[in-house]
Design a protein around this motif. Structure first.
Motif: not given
Ligand SMILES: [Zn+2]
Length: 260
Positions: A167-174
């Protein structure tokens, strides 16, 4: 036009649908995807990445562990083909052995930070990638996130901590996606899955990976029906960039994702 390959190391496809991943969900809606793509054996990070960039299995490139050695029978990979076509390529990553994915003097920019074992490591990689891409968009960027795999090794694949890190990486991807020019193409995938606290076997959990691509000329909200292998990444991205695939590449471009 910028093409970005984003790697979420060790991300299992069922993690994408179990964790709360709005950015990845949005990417599926706006592009073509499969949650049943295949890794290669051994399902280990460096062998898989060599196969992703060179479109041949480990039996051909010869890298079968995370200890890199020069290829016995070298062949050009995606970066060498792009560079030969005059394109500018950039790497942003936080696992050091990936420095050998391309030959020397091929990259316009290389940003490495040894922070894959910290929770916020991928965010820092994403911030650097976003800053550079928004100022000076390269033709191709490889953005590598290593924290999900590290969390899997520490707490177990599909553990709460593993899902939370995704979920953290999903935010980084954004952050990366927001920095891209409007006509960009984005491919997000993993290199292998995992089970318990490891990977490397030919089990379904280790060998099945997500593969999501969005951009101009690519079908939207489309679930890919045919088989996809990580060997297909280089031929598909080469096609998008207008770069010739090398004749020794064994993957094929994923034809059904294109609208024309
Ligand atoms: Zn890996």
């Amino acid at each position: 036009m910028t093409v970005v390959l984003t790697m979420i190391d060790g991300a299992r496809p069922d993690a994408l649908t179990t964790a709360h991943c709005p950015t990845l969900n949005q990417l599926r809606t706006s592009g073509a995807y499969t949650l049943k793509a295949s890794s290669v054996m051994p399902s280990i990070t460096l062998p898989c990445h060599m196969s992703i960039f060179h479109s041949v299995p480990p039996t051909r490139h010869g890298i079968v562990s995370n200890d890199w050695t020069p290829m016995a029978r070298p062949l050009p990979g995606l970066i060498e083909q792009a560079r030969a076509a005059g394109l500018r390529c950039a790497f942003f990553y936080n696992w050091e052995p990936l420095r050998n994915l391309s030959r020397p003097e091929q990259l316009s920019l290389s940003h490495f930070r040894d922070n894959a074992r910290t929770e916020e490591g991928d965010r820092l990689v994403a911030e650097e990638a976003a800053r550079y891409i928004s100022q000076e968009p390269p033709d191709f960027a490889f953005v590598y996130f290593g924290t999900v795999d590290e969390t899997g090794h520490k707490y177990g694949w599909m553990s709460d901590q593993y899902l939370g890190q995704l979920e953290k990486v999903d935010g980084a991807l954004a952050l990366v996606l927001d920095a891209l020019p409007a006509d960009s193409t984005v491919l997000v995938q993993s290199d292998h899955g995992g089970h318990d606290r490891s990977h490397g076997t030919d089990s379904t959990e280790d060998m099945t990976i997500p593969w999501l691509i969005a951009g101009p000329g690519i079908r939207q909200d489309y679930q890919i029906e045919g088989p996809v292998s990580l060997l297909d990444t280089a031929p598909t991205l080469a096609y998008v960039m207008g770069v010739a695939p090398h004749s020794a590449w064994e993957g094929r471009r994923v034809e059904e994702i294109f609208t024309r």
